[in-house]
Design a protein around this motif. Structure first.
Motif, short mmCIF file in Angstrom:
data_model
loop_
_atom_site.label_atom_id
_atom_site.label_comp_id
_atom_site.label_asym_id
_atom_site.label_seq_id
_atom_site.Cartn_x
_atom_site.Cartn_y
_atom_site.Cartn_z
N GLY A 320 0.94 -1.37 -0.10
CA GLY A 320 -0.19 -0.28 0.11
C GLY A 320 1.02 1.35 0.04
O GLY A 320 1.77 1.52 0.92
N GLY A 321 0.64 2.24 -1.20
CA GLY A 321 1.53 3.34 -1.16
C GLY A 321 3.02 3.21 -1.04
O GLY A 321 3.45 2.27 -1.95
N ILE A 322 3.63 3.67 -0.11
CA ILE A 322 5.13 3.69 -0.26
C ILE A 322 5.50 2.41 0.40
O ILE A 322 6.97 2.16 0.54
N VAL A 349 -2.35 2.18 -4.84
CA VAL A 349 -2.08 3.73 -4.44
C VAL A 349 -3.42 4.36 -4.64
O VAL A 349 -4.35 3.69 -5.29
N ARG A 350 -3.27 5.67 -3.90
CA ARG A 350 -4.67 6.39 -3.96
C ARG A 350 -4.79 6.99 -5.44
O ARG A 350 -5.83 6.83 -6.28
N PHE A 374 0.18 -6.62 -10.24
CA PHE A 374 -1.16 -5.93 -10.41
C PHE A 374 -1.34 -4.67 -9.70
O PHE A 374 -1.50 -4.59 -8.37
N PRO A 375 -1.05 -3.69 -10.49
CA PRO A 375 -1.33 -2.36 -9.87
C PRO A 375 -2.83 -1.79 -9.65
O PRO A 375 -3.56 -2.55 -10.32
N TRP A 376 -2.92 -0.93 -8.63
CA TRP A 376 -4.52 -1.02 -8.13
C TRP A 376 -4.46 0.56 -7.87
O TRP A 376 -3.94 0.96 -6.99
N THR A 377 -5.29 1.36 -8.48
CA THR A 377 -5.58 2.62 -8.21
C THR A 377 -6.87 2.85 -7.60
O THR A 377 -7.92 2.65 -8.16
N VAL A 378 -6.75 3.22 -6.34
CA VAL A 378 -8.13 3.37 -5.64
C VAL A 378 -9.09 4.48 -6.02
O VAL A 378 -10.24 4.24 -6.05
#
Lengths: 435, 172
Positions: A320-322, A349-350, A374-378
């Protein structure tokens, strides 16, 4: 060695229970006949367990390497340090209540005077220690002061502990008919030696004993409020495993000289060390002042969040994030590991512009058929859920999970995994933020 | 539940107990209750403020009402405790007074007993003395009676001074 975090907690629990065992076996337990005697015993038990826990918190903050193995990494050691310190305070604040409660029904004034400074040094030391402990632990847990100031106040806990020890030793001499066990002074001396010894080591010796490797900043890449800093060794490079973290002290006039922990984002056999930092706190918000060529002292490595000690089961990494930082190095290491198991990395990431190392991860995915990314943009898809992970990675049971990110993020994923039937022992977490 | 929550709960509850013991123990009268009410309400207000992000506005208003009720009920408790302790203190002082009276009576009783014992001893001693004297008198009387009943020798006329002078038995 496979990490056994429970072992550290077991040792802590056994040591903290020692005064209780001594109290019941070597103390005059048979005379516990009245309410006053029971509350007196409880008052003494809470104080003894509390002060033992306090002594152990100092041991846990020494960063001695062998302690890491008992807790599964230095990040876990610091979590234990915080929990133990808080528990010590929670116990010690009930010490005077249990001692004074017997006076309340008959003479409230006597009870009040018992709690106030009275000119008896033995008791007054205890009152000062209790108030000091409450104040300093309160600051530690609830204040948002700058790290430097926070650390400065935190060091006064050693003074408070010393006051507690004086109280512990003096008050025994004053009490003529209490429930303390035989050999009390031996126990008090041991607690004092362990606690004060560990505190003195942390304050005076730790920085001299710990070896720091000298590096020089080779490259700084900035994207939004995130810095990717690559450092080259001045002499001998540190030996580390991807996923571990190091304490970094920057020698730059505009930055504090205090060492701060950063996860290593480079692969295990890299001659350089790369860290990724985000402007989150008072220190990291000053990182823009860094320049190529600045000298850096690195202490470590610490942590057990790596591939080498795990089973050969399929793995799911959730960042999550960094919190992606340790996975950047671990993903590079996969190229050199001859493994048949699959690794799926979920990176949440947000916003889309917050991704770090996106290109690198995509190319690693292209190179390694056992690695999926799997990138995930909130902002586009909502918060990632365990069901989303199960949809892409299949059956979750039998897999191992590595989590790194903000506490709320990790907690949500962990809860979802446990509800899905994943065993707690198959979930490994990196503590994202600890002071 | 994390360590922050546990420590906060421990700090607030111990501050509530210890603070009120000190306030109610050291201060007396209506000011003690005012200080106690203010302290309790203040403590709970801090707790509500700390929990402002956790609870809704409605829950916070309900909580505030509860705070006032709790503070008032603890004031009731405190005044009841004071009354109880005053009664206890009054009872204790009455007991002390009775004890001192009993002790005084016991001391007096002992004095009288001692006096009676002393007087009895003195009477006995006097009686014995009287008896001894009586026996002596009786013995003397008996002796005198015995002497009177014995035969008397012929009585010689006594020489007067003049006669003795005349016989020059006395020098000038």
């Amino acid at each position: 060695m496979r990490p056994r975090p429970w072992l550290g907690w077991l040792i802590v629990a056994v040591i903290c229970a020692t005064p209780l065992v001594l109290l019941f076996t070597l103390g005059p337990g048979e005379s516990l006949g009245s309410f006053a005697q029971v509350t007196q015993m409880l008052g003494e038990a809470t104080a003894l367990v509390g002060i033992t826990a306090m002594a152990l918190t100092f041991v846990l903050s020494t960063r001695l390497p062998f302690i890491e193995d008992f807790f599964g990494g230095l990040d876990k050691v610091y979590v234990a340090h915080g929990v133990l310190g808080g528990s010590a305070l929670a116990l010690v604040v009930f010490h005077p209540i249990f001692l004074v409660v017997k006076f309340i029904p008959s003479n409230l004034r006597l009870a009040a005077l018992y709690l106030l400074p009275s000119g008896f040094w033995s008791v007054d030391f205890g009152i000062v220690a209790l108030l000091g402990l409450a104040f300093l632990v309160g600051i530690t847990l609830y204040s948002k002061m700058k790290y430097q100031k926070w650390k400065f106040t935190h060091e006064f806990l050693g003074v408070v502990f010393a006051f507690s020890i004086v109280h512990m030793i003096l008050v025994r001499g004053r009490a003529s008919h209490d429930f303390i066990f035989h050999g009390y002074y031996v126990f008090a001396a041991l607690v004092a030696a362990v606690g004060l010894g560990a505190f003195a080591y942390s304050l005076l010796l730790k920085n001299r004993v710990m070896k720091e490797a000298v590096y020089v900043i080779q490259r700084i890449e900035r994207a939004n409020d995130t810095y990717e800093i690559t450092m080259a060794p001045n002499h001998k490079p540190l030996r580390y495993t991807a996923g571990q973290f190091v304490y970094v002290r920057f020698y730059n006039e505009r930055l504090s000289r205090e060492a701060h922990p950063f996860s290593i984002a480079s692969r295990s056999d890299s001659p350089t060390i790369t860290i990724v930092a985000k402007s989150l706190g008072d220190f990291t918000s000053d990182l823009h002042a860094l320049e190529v060529g600045d000298k850096v002292a690195i202490e470590g490595p610490y942590g057990r969040f790596n591939l080498s000690s795990r089973n050969e089961a399929d793995q799911v990494w959730v960042a999550g994030g960094i919190g992606i930082t340790p996975f950047l190095g671990m993903a590079q290491d996969l190229r050199h590991h001859v493994r048949s198991h699959r690794v799926d990395l979920y990176y949440s990431v947000r916003r889309a512009d917050e991704y770090v190392g996106l290109g690198q991860l995509r190319s690693l995915e292209a190179e390694n058929r056992n690695f999926r990314f799997f990138p995930w943009t909130v902002s586009e898809r909502g918060f990632i859920r365990v069901d989303d992970i199960a949809e892409s990675s299949g059956e979750l049971k039998g897999k191992e999970f590595f989590l790194c990110g903000p506490p709320g993020f990790k907690s949500a994923i962990r809860t979802g995994l446990l509800e899905s039937g994943v065993r707690a022992s198959s979930i490994y977490e990196e503590e994202f933020s600890f002071r | 539940m994390n360590v922050k929550t546990v420590v906060a709960a421990a700090l607030v509850s111990s501050a509530f107990i210890l603070g009120n013991i000190v306030l109610l123990g050291v201060m007396r009268g209506p000011w003690a209750l005012v200080a106690h009410f203010a302290f309790t309400a203040g403590l709970f207000a801090i707790v509500l403020y700390a929990l402002r992000s956790v609870f809704s506005k409605r829950a916070l208003i309900m909580g505030s009402v509860m705070v006032v009720l709790v503070a008032l009920s603890t004031v009731q408790f405190a005044s009841a405790l004071h009354a109880y302790q005053d009664a206890l203190t009054g009872g204790a002082s009455a007991a002390v007074s009775l004890e001192s009276q009993i002790a005084s009576l016991q001391a007096k009783n002992k004095y009288y007993n001692d006096t009676i014992a002393y007087m009895s001893g003195a009477i006995n001693q006097s009686q014995a003395h009287v008896q001894t004297l009586q026996q002596r008198i009786e013995a003397m009387i008996a002796q005198q009676i015995a002497q009177q009943s014995a035969p008397q020798p012929a009585q010689q006329p006594s020489t007067t001074y003049r006669q003795r002078y005349e016989r020059s038995e006395i020098d000038d």
